[in-house]
Scaffold this active site. Structure first.
Site, PDB file in Angstrom:
ATOM      1  N   ARG A 123       0.847  -1.192   0.000  1.00 19.98           N
ATOM      2  CA  ARG A 123       0.000   0.000   0.000  1.00 19.98           C
ATOM      3  C   ARG A 123       0.882   1.241   0.000  1.00 19.98           C
ATOM      4  NH1 ARG A 123       2.461   2.340   3.216  1.00 19.98           N
ATOM      5  NH2 ARG A 123       2.440   2.259   5.480  1.00 19.98           N
TER       6      ARG A 123
ATOM      7  N   GLY B 163      11.550  -2.393   2.858  1.00 17.55           N
ATOM      8  CA  GLY B 163      12.149  -1.284   3.604  1.00 17.55           C
ATOM      9  C   GLY B 163      11.870   0.064   2.976  1.00 17.55           C
TER      10      GLY B 163
ATOM     11  N   GLY C 292       8.604   1.552   3.012  1.00 13.57           N
ATOM     12  CA  GLY C 292       7.384   2.197   3.506  1.00 13.57           C
ATOM     13  C   GLY C 292       6.172   1.832   2.669  1.00 13.57           C
TER      14      GLY C 292
ATOM     15  N   ASP D 214      -1.846  -0.435   7.683  1.00 11.26           N
ATOM     16  CA  ASP D 214      -1.188  -1.200   6.623  1.00 11.26           C
ATOM     17  C   ASP D 214      -1.917  -2.516   6.365  1.00 11.26           C
ATOM     18  OD1 ASP D 214       0.528   0.855   7.044  1.00 11.26           O
ATOM     19  OD2 ASP D 214       2.089  -0.356   7.991  1.00 11.26           O
TER      20      ASP D 214
ATOM     21  N   TYR E  84       9.389   4.822  16.898  1.00 13.47           N
ATOM     22  CA  TYR E  84       7.950   4.700  16.640  1.00 13.47           C
ATOM     23  C   TYR E  84       7.191   4.637  17.967  1.00 13.47           C
ATOM     24  CZ  TYR E  84       3.629   2.980  14.463  1.00 13.47           C
ATOM     25  OH  TYR E  84       2.325   2.825  14.034  1.00 13.47           O
TER      26      TYR E  84
HETATM   27  C1  GLA Z   1       3.670   2.294   9.981  1.00 13.61           C
HETATM   28  C2  GLA Z   1       2.630   1.577  10.839  1.00 13.61           C
HETATM   29  C3  GLA Z   1       1.243   2.163  10.590  1.00 13.61           C
HETATM   30  C4  GLA Z   1       1.239   3.685  10.723  1.00 13.61           C
HETATM   31  C5  GLA Z   1       2.389   4.302   9.939  1.00 13.61           C
HETATM   32  C6  GLA Z   1       2.519   5.770  10.178  1.00 13.61           C
HETATM   33  O1  GLA Z   1       3.445   2.049   8.623  1.00 13.61           O
HETATM   34  O2  GLA Z   1       2.617   0.206  10.545  1.00 13.61           O
HETATM   35  O3  GLA Z   1       0.320   1.579  11.467  1.00 13.61           O
HETATM   36  O4  GLA Z   1       1.270   4.065  12.066  1.00 13.61           O
HETATM   37  O5  GLA Z   1       3.627   3.697  10.233  1.00 13.61           O
HETATM   38  O6  GLA Z   1       1.428   6.457   9.665  1.00 13.61           O
END
Ligand code: GLA
Length: 330
Positions: free
Chosen positions: A9, A99, A101, A145, A194
Site C-alpha cells: 500500500r 524497507g 514504507g 497497513d 515509533y
Molecule cells: C507504519 C505503521 C502504521 C502507521 C504508519 C505511520 O506504517 O505500521 O500503522 O502508524 O507507520 O502512519
C-alpha cells in the site's frame, strides 16, 4: 494448491494518526506478495524469492520474535495468532520493494493469514495481522497497513476511520497519477522511535483528551513543547485527510497536492520523523513540472516519498502505482 495474494500500500495522507483512532487515506497498490503451497501437517516450510534461507517452522509457534531467518517472523506471528497446527509447504514471491514504507511486511502477513485459513472478513484478518506484527517485531503499529492490504478497493483510495474501523472508498481521478520515489535510505522501522512517538501522543491525550476529537488549537493547552508539537501534527493531519479526500472527490489535484506538502512539513517539523534526504526529495519533486504535491509516506526515518502528478510526468526512478484491490485467496 493454496494461493493467497496481498497487495502493498501507499499512504496518500494521514501519517501517525491510525494509532490514536484518527483518519488515514492509503490505497492498496498493484505490487504485492503471493504465498503458494500445499497443506502440511504440523509445520510451515516456505522458500522466498528474496532471501536465501528458507523458513522451517514447527507448529504451534512459540515466540515469533526469535524465529530465524528473520523474514519468517511475520509468518510465525500470523501462525501464532491463528493458533495454526496445520501448516503449509510452498513459496513466497513478492514485488513490493522492501524497507520502502510500502508495507511489504503487512502484505506478507495478510497473504499468510489467508493461506493459513484465518477466519473472518478483511477487518478481522487485518486485526489478526496487526497483532501478529506486534508479536513478530515489537513495533506497536496501528491498523492502517494491514487493513489496506486486506480490504483494498480497485480504483479507489480508502478513507479509513481508525476508531470506528470503517472504510469509505474515495475514487481516484483518472487524470491523477501516483508516483512513489525511494529516497535511497533503507527504512528500518525503528521500533524505539515509533514507540516513543506513540507514547508522546498518549501523553498529549492524557492532557487534552482524544486527539481525533480535538479542536484545531487544543494542542496549545499542552505545556511540554515536544508533546504539544506531536499533538499539533496529529490534529492537523486528521483535517488534511478530510481535505485530501474532499479534493480528490472534487477532482481538485492542486488542493490535494498542497495538503500533501503541508503534511510533509508537519511530519518534518512537528512530528520529527523525516530526514534531510527525504526533505530534499520532496523539495525537488515539488519543483518538478507536473507534480501537484509530495510527502514522505509510511512511518518515516527513510523510505519513500509519494507524489501526486499529472499523467506522463517525468520522474527518474519512480514507481507508478495504481489503486488496486485487496487480498485474495484462490
Ligand atoms: C507504519 C505503521 C502504521 C502507521 C504508519 C505511520 O506504517 O505500521 O500503522 O502508524 O507507520 O502512519
Amino acid at each position: 494448491m493454496i494461493r493467497a495474494f496481498a497487495p502493498g500500500r501507499v499512504n496518500l495522507i494521514g501519517e501517525h494518526t491510525d494509532y490514536t483512532g484518527g483518519l488515514v487515506l492509503p490505497m492498496a497498490i498493484q505490487l504485492g506478495t503471493t504465498v503458494v503451497g500445499d497443506v502440511l501437517d504440523g509445520r510451515i516450510t516456505l522458500r522466498s524469492d528474496r532471501f536465501d534461507a528458507p523458513l522451517d517452522l514447527e507448529l504451534p509457534v512459540g515466540d515469533p520474535s526469535t524465529v530465524e531467518p528473520s523474514w519468517g517472523r511475520y509468518v510465525a506471528g500470523v501462525a501464532a495468532e491463528t493458533g495454526a497446527t496445520i501448516g503449509l509447504d510452498g513459496a513466497v514471491t513478492s514485488d513490493v520493494p522492501m524497507g520502502s514504507g510500502l508495507s511489504s511486511s503487512a502484505a506478507l502477513e495478510v497473504a499468510t493469514a489467508l493461506a493459513l485459513g484465518a477466519a473472518g472478513g478483511p477487518l478481522e484478518v487485518a486485526e489478526l495481522c496487526q497483532r501478529a506484527e506486534h508479536r513478530a517485531t515489537g513495533v506497536p503499529c496501528g491498523i492502517m497497513d494491514q487493513l489496506a492490504a486486506a480490504a483494498g478497493v480497485e480504483g479507489h483510495a480508502m478513507l479509513i476511520d481508525c476508531h470506528a474501523l470503517t472504510i469509505d472508498p474515495v475514487h481516484m481521478p483518472d487524470d491523477l497519477a501516483v508516483a512513489v520515489v525511494h529516497s535511497g535510505q533503507h527504512r528500518e522501522l525503528r521500533s524505539s522511535a515509533y514507540a516513543a512517538r506513540r507514547a508522546e501522543c498518549e501523553r498529549a491525550e492524557a492532557t487534552i483528551g482524544p486527539l481525533r476529537l480535538a479542536a484545531p488549537d487544543a494542542w496549545t493547552a499542552i505545556e511540554d513543547r515536544v508533546v504539544a508539537a506531536r499533538a499539533r501534527h496529529v490534529i492537523g493531519e486528521n483535517q488534511r485527510v478530510r481535505d485530501v479526500a474532499t479534493a480528490l472527490r472534487a477532482g481538485d489535484a492542486e488542493a490535494a497536492g498542497q495538503s500533501l506538502l503541508d503534511g510533509h512539513r508537519s511530519l518534518r517539523d512537528d512530528f520529527e520523523v523525516s530526514t534531510p534526504v527525504l526533505d530534499a526529495l520532496v523539495d525537488q519533486l515539488a519543483a518538478t513540472r507536473g507534480v501537484w504535491g509530495a510527502r514522505l509516506t509510511g512511518a518515516g526515518f527513510g523510505g519513500c516519498v509519494v507524489a501526486l502528478c499529472e499523467p506522463g510526468t517525468d520522474i527518474a526512478g519512480a514507481w507508478w502505482v495504481r489503486p488496486s484491490a485487496g487480498a485474495t485467496l484462490t
